[in-house]
Design a protein around this motif. Structure first.
Motif, PDB file in Angstrom:
ATOM      1  N   THR A  24       0.816  -1.222   0.000  1.00  0.00           N
ATOM      2  CA  THR A  24       0.000   0.000   0.000  1.00  0.00           C
ATOM      3  C   THR A  24       0.848   1.270   0.000  1.00  0.00           C
ATOM      4  OG1 THR A  24      -0.132  -0.040   2.421  1.00  0.00           O
ATOM      5  CG2 THR A  24      -1.903  -1.135   1.205  1.00  0.00           C
ATOM      6  N   ASP A  25       2.159   1.130   0.082  1.00  0.00           N
ATOM      7  CA  ASP A  25       3.080   2.266   0.129  1.00  0.00           C
ATOM      8  C   ASP A  25       3.839   2.330  -1.197  1.00  0.00           C
ATOM      9  OD1 ASP A  25       5.098   4.099   0.527  1.00  0.00           O
ATOM     10  OD2 ASP A  25       5.690   3.331   2.494  1.00  0.00           O
ATOM     11  N   PRO A  26       3.667   3.417  -1.980  1.00  0.00           N
ATOM     12  CA  PRO A  26       4.374   3.516  -3.263  1.00  0.00           C
ATOM     13  C   PRO A  26       5.887   3.406  -3.115  1.00  0.00           C
ATOM     14  CG  PRO A  26       2.689   5.215  -3.088  1.00  0.00           C
ATOM     15  CD  PRO A  26       2.779   4.576  -1.742  1.00  0.00           C
ATOM     16  N   ARG A  48      -1.673   8.742  -3.751  1.00  0.00           N
ATOM     17  CA  ARG A  48      -2.439   7.726  -3.014  1.00  0.00           C
ATOM     18  C   ARG A  48      -3.517   8.380  -2.156  1.00  0.00           C
ATOM     19  NH1 ARG A  48       1.962   5.613   1.532  1.00  0.00           N
ATOM     20  NH2 ARG A  48       2.862   7.634   1.959  1.00  0.00           N
ATOM     21  N   ARG A  49      -3.407   9.690  -1.905  1.00  0.00           N
ATOM     22  CA  ARG A  49      -4.473  10.406  -1.191  1.00  0.00           C
ATOM     23  C   ARG A  49      -5.713  10.542  -2.064  1.00  0.00           C
ATOM     24  NH1 ARG A  49      -3.569  15.315  -0.630  1.00  0.00           N
ATOM     25  NH2 ARG A  49      -1.463  15.723  -1.372  1.00  0.00           N
ATOM     26  N   ALA A  52      -6.180   5.190  -3.208  1.00  0.00           N
ATOM     27  CA  ALA A  52      -5.183   4.396  -2.482  1.00  0.00           C
ATOM     28  C   ALA A  52      -4.431   3.454  -3.416  1.00  0.00           C
ATOM     29  CB  ALA A  52      -5.863   3.588  -1.385  1.00  0.00           C
ATOM     30  N   LEU A  53      -3.164   3.213  -3.104  1.00  0.00           N
ATOM     31  CA  LEU A  53      -2.374   2.223  -3.824  1.00  0.00           C
ATOM     32  C   LEU A  53      -2.579   0.870  -3.167  1.00  0.00           C
ATOM     33  CD1 LEU A  53       0.926   2.333  -5.557  1.00  0.00           C
ATOM     34  CD2 LEU A  53       0.887   0.803  -3.597  1.00  0.00           C
ATOM     35  N   ARG A  54      -2.876  -0.132  -3.973  1.00  0.00           N
ATOM     36  CA  ARG A  54      -3.000  -1.524  -3.505  1.00  0.00           C
ATOM     37  C   ARG A  54      -2.414  -2.426  -4.584  1.00  0.00           C
ATOM     38  NH1 ARG A  54      -6.134  -3.225   0.630  1.00  0.00           N
ATOM     39  NH2 ARG A  54      -6.428  -5.250  -0.383  1.00  0.00           N
ATOM     40  N   THR A  78       1.170   5.191  -8.428  1.00  0.00           N
ATOM     41  CA  THR A  78       0.710   6.567  -8.261  1.00  0.00           C
ATOM     42  C   THR A  78       1.627   7.506  -9.039  1.00  0.00           C
ATOM     43  OG1 THR A  78       2.031   6.673  -6.239  1.00  0.00           O
ATOM     44  CG2 THR A  78      -0.305   6.188  -5.988  1.00  0.00           C
ATOM     45  N   ASN A 123      -5.606  -1.809  -7.064  1.00  0.00           N
ATOM     46  CA  ASN A 123      -6.233  -0.566  -7.511  1.00  0.00           C
ATOM     47  C   ASN A 123      -5.557  -0.119  -8.802  1.00  0.00           C
ATOM     48  OD1 ASN A 123      -8.049  -0.455  -5.433  1.00  0.00           O
ATOM     49  ND2 ASN A 123      -6.998   1.147  -4.286  1.00  0.00           N
ATOM     50  N   ARG A 125      -4.972   2.375 -11.722  1.00  0.00           N
ATOM     51  CA  ARG A 125      -5.042   3.846 -11.687  1.00  0.00           C
ATOM     52  C   ARG A 125      -6.030   4.408 -12.711  1.00  0.00           C
ATOM     53  NH1 ARG A 125      -3.607   4.225  -6.889  1.00  0.00           N
ATOM     54  NH2 ARG A 125      -3.655   6.489  -7.170  1.00  0.00           N
ATOM     55  N   ARG A 130     -13.083   4.869  -9.708  1.00  0.00           N
ATOM     56  CA  ARG A 130     -12.182   5.255  -8.620  1.00  0.00           C
ATOM     57  C   ARG A 130     -12.831   6.280  -7.686  1.00  0.00           C
ATOM     58  NH1 ARG A 130      -6.728   7.598 -10.738  1.00  0.00           N
ATOM     59  NH2 ARG A 130      -6.766   8.847  -8.851  1.00  0.00           N
TER      60      ARG A 130
END
Length: 342
Positions: A24-26, A48-49, A52-54, A78, A123, A125, A130
């Motif tokens: 979840t963290d780019p 990601r705000r 979210a990145l998944r 992202t 997720n 992009r 979204r």
């Protein structure tokens, strides 16, 4: 009952366990791919705000280390481009945010679409939902019951589509309940399931799920969402074989994405890989104009040229139909390949 090929659980980690350990963290994703020294990629972490990145680790493992242009990475990473407000793009490009019943869209005459779950394992992009208000359409039995009541009251509906989010985020016992209730509706003939999970976490295709599909009176169609041949590996192919043995029809739809699959050779390779895995290419969509995804757009003229080139390079049954979805229209709109501007 169809004979279902079982997978060795010692070699395949459970799908729920994989789902609980997604990236979840780019910055973690970039570090994993040895791309932490690319400032242009790090500049987009705040996106990601917006969304979210998944990324499941099984999907990240298919990405090429050190390649900032990897086509799988580019679908999920992202980017700063997502902050650009683009004229003509909206948060509801398909005019879906008014449902006929909780989580139920009745856009087309003979089929209704049930948003089974709001979440996804990955997720993407470019996702046209979204910005969808999933919080107003909860994926639970109370909402599903109201939606199925609507379907029962509309005899013109012969096909029910499970969508989301991703409908295979529902656990096997939830899907069993949903399928059982749908089977009670006499005018339903087919159940279509649109999912990215079999590609990003192939272990989601469990023996129990395949057995339930094999037992159903409904014709089951699974539509995978695969945009690049690199997404298809041996684990994906095994899961597709398991579904085929259970009697499931396998189709694929893709999105034409700038910098990812916007050339004929890439799409021919994708179609061949799909067919080798037992999946028939079905649709390729031009991008839905969702705010935050304009950097993926391929214009109509180039899209038509690419598809014409595909027809010259491969068999007709391996060429998906090029279409656009327009909010409020009674069907998808094919793009005429003859209308190429010189």
């Amino acid at each position: 009952m169809a004979h279902i090929v079982t997978h060795n659980t010692a070699t395949r980690e459970g799908w729920l366990q994989q789902l609980s350990d997604v990236i979840t963290d780019p910055e973690e994703l970039l570090q994993l791919l040895s791309l932490q020294n690319h400032p242009e990629l790090l500049a987009g972490v705040d996106a990601r705000r917006l969304f979210a990145l998944r990324v499941p680790r099984a999907f990240a493992a298919k990405m090429r280390k050190g390649d900032a242009e990897d086509p799988l990475l580019r679908q999920v990473l992202t980017l700063q481009d997502e902050f650009f407000e683009t004229p003509g793009y909206s948060k509801d490009p398909l005019e879906e945010q008014h449902t006929a019943a909780p989580g139920l869209l009745h856009k087309y005459h003979n089929r209704a679409l049930l948003l089974v779950k709001g979440g996804c394992a990955v997720n993407c992009r470019y996702c046209f939902r979204r910005h969808f208000p999933y919080q107003d359409n909860p994926g639970n039995k109370a909402s599903w019951t109201k939606a199925l009541d609507y379907v029962n009251q509309h005899p013109e509906l012969d096909e029910l589509i499970f969508s989301g989010g991703d409908p295979l985020m529902a656990k096997d016992h939830e899907l069993d309940w949903l399928i059982t209730e749908a089977e009670k509706i006499p005018h339903l003939q087919r159940l279509r399931i649109h999912s990215r999970l079999p590609v990003v976490i192939p272990a989601r295709i469990t023996d129990a799920l395949c057995c339930r599909f094999a037992e159903s009176r409904l014709q089951i169609i699974l539509v995978t969402h695969i945009n690049h041949a690199n997404e298809i590996d041996i684990e994906v192919t095994k899961s597709m074989q398991q579904l085929k043995i259970a009697g499931v029809t396998l189709l694929n739809q893709s999105v034409l994405l700038k910098g990812i699959n916007d050339n004929a050779d890439t799409l021919v390779k994708l179609s061949n890989s799909l067919f080798n895995a037992g999946i028939l290419p079905y649709y390729i969509h031009v991008l839905d104009k969702v705010q935050g995804a304009a950097h993926f757009m391929v214009d109509d003229n180039l899209a038509r040229k690419i598809m014409r080139q595909m027809l010259e390079k491969t068999s007709g049954y391996l060429v998906p139909r090029l279409t656009r979805e327009i909010g409020g229209q009674p069907s998808k709109t094919p793009l005429d390949l003859r209308l190429i501007e010189q």
